[in-house]
Design an enzyme around this catalytic site. Sequence first.
Site, PDB file in Angstrom:
ATOM      1  N   GLU A   1       1.152  -1.053  -0.224  1.00 34.56           N
ATOM      2  CA  GLU A   1       0.130   0.254  -0.050  1.00 34.56           C
ATOM      3  C   GLU A   1       0.665   1.503  -0.010  1.00 34.56           C
ATOM      4  OE1 GLU A   1      -3.371   1.270   2.294  1.00 34.56           O
ATOM      5  OE2 GLU A   1      -2.174  -0.096   3.133  1.00 34.56           O
TER       6      GLU A   1
ATOM      7  N   LYS B   1      -8.567   3.835  -3.035  1.00 35.05           N
ATOM      8  CA  LYS B   1      -9.177   3.166  -2.213  1.00 35.05           C
ATOM      9  C   LYS B   1     -10.747   3.622  -1.362  1.00 35.05           C
ATOM     10  CE  LYS B   1      -8.090   1.545   2.452  1.00 35.05           C
ATOM     11  NZ  LYS B   1      -6.723   2.154   3.947  1.00 35.05           N
TER      12      LYS B   1
ATOM     13  N   CYS C   1      -6.154  -2.838   1.868  1.00 36.03           N
ATOM     14  CA  CYS C   1      -6.161  -2.374   3.353  1.00 36.03           C
ATOM     15  C   CYS C   1      -7.303  -3.172   4.102  1.00 36.03           C
ATOM     16  CB  CYS C   1      -6.067  -1.317   3.850  1.00 36.03           C
ATOM     17  SG  CYS C   1      -5.274  -1.270   5.873  1.00 36.03           S
TER      18      CYS C   1
END
Length: 320
Positions: free
Chosen positions: A44, A131, A165
């Site tokens: 990430e 995201k 995540c």
Amino acid sequence: MTKLPVAIVQAAPIPLAIGEGIEKAVRLAREAVEGGAKLVAFGETFLGGYPLWLDEAPGAALWDHPGTKALHRILLQQAVVADDERLLPLQELADESGAVISIGAHERMRQSLYNNQMTFRPGLPVLDHRKLVPTHGERLVWMRGDGSTLGVHQAEWGKVGSLICWEHWMPLARAAMHNLGESVHVAAWPTVRQEYALASRHYAMEGRCFVLAAGLVQAKNDLFDGLERAGGGDNAAARELLEAIEAETLNRGGSLIIAPDARILAEAGEGEETLFAELDLTEIDEGLASLDTDGHYSRPDVFELRVDTRAKDGVEWNDR
């Protein structure tokens, strides 16, 4: 093609200094490709580094904090943008090698930062995944993505997609990705902690796909090094905030390569390393005999999911 060689590059980013981070990423990705990998994954926000001060520096979330503002300024100045020429070496590596490269970055769109897991594809434009929900303190840095970047790349060997995540705890996001039929999924994390490893293994089992759970290695000193490299004026406030971080080691790797039955094929330690594995893609179809969450183990007559894939720019201009 039933055998797919893959690699996770578990390495330390160059925090904040994204230009130099790209140079490091290209070097490491090339080494992985030369080692035989046809799919290479980074963790990430490898480009720019994970914003560790949000969790680790006391006071970072206080209103009008000068250090937080200074670091935000640097990230905006350094962030990648659409058609960023600095990224061309990654695209060229994908084009010349035929490999797919997945890497996280801070991306700037207008005045906002996004957490983007970019997929560089041979002969094709970059596939973005921004995201959907920044987690907790991350909302001080990143804007929310939208459904326009939920997608997969169709490679010669199958489909590859990614989530970032805590998106792996969004059941409907997982269901949407499973519907797209991933053969390999890149799960991008800052560190693959125990619970993150569980989420990644669950995703592999649920989606009947291979998962590359990719983590970073990052220490407090890396932040100071990156700050120095990024330059950009008086950074005394940023340095003071970073000095308040107590821990020395902040991201600890722990990357995993996982089979569709959730077993671990390869596991990294806490330091920098490139993790290799060869995936037997026939395991996917064999696993679907007992579990297909998008098919025979679903109930579309009971549950219905709609995904809005329109880009949400916030303003619609009728004359443009």
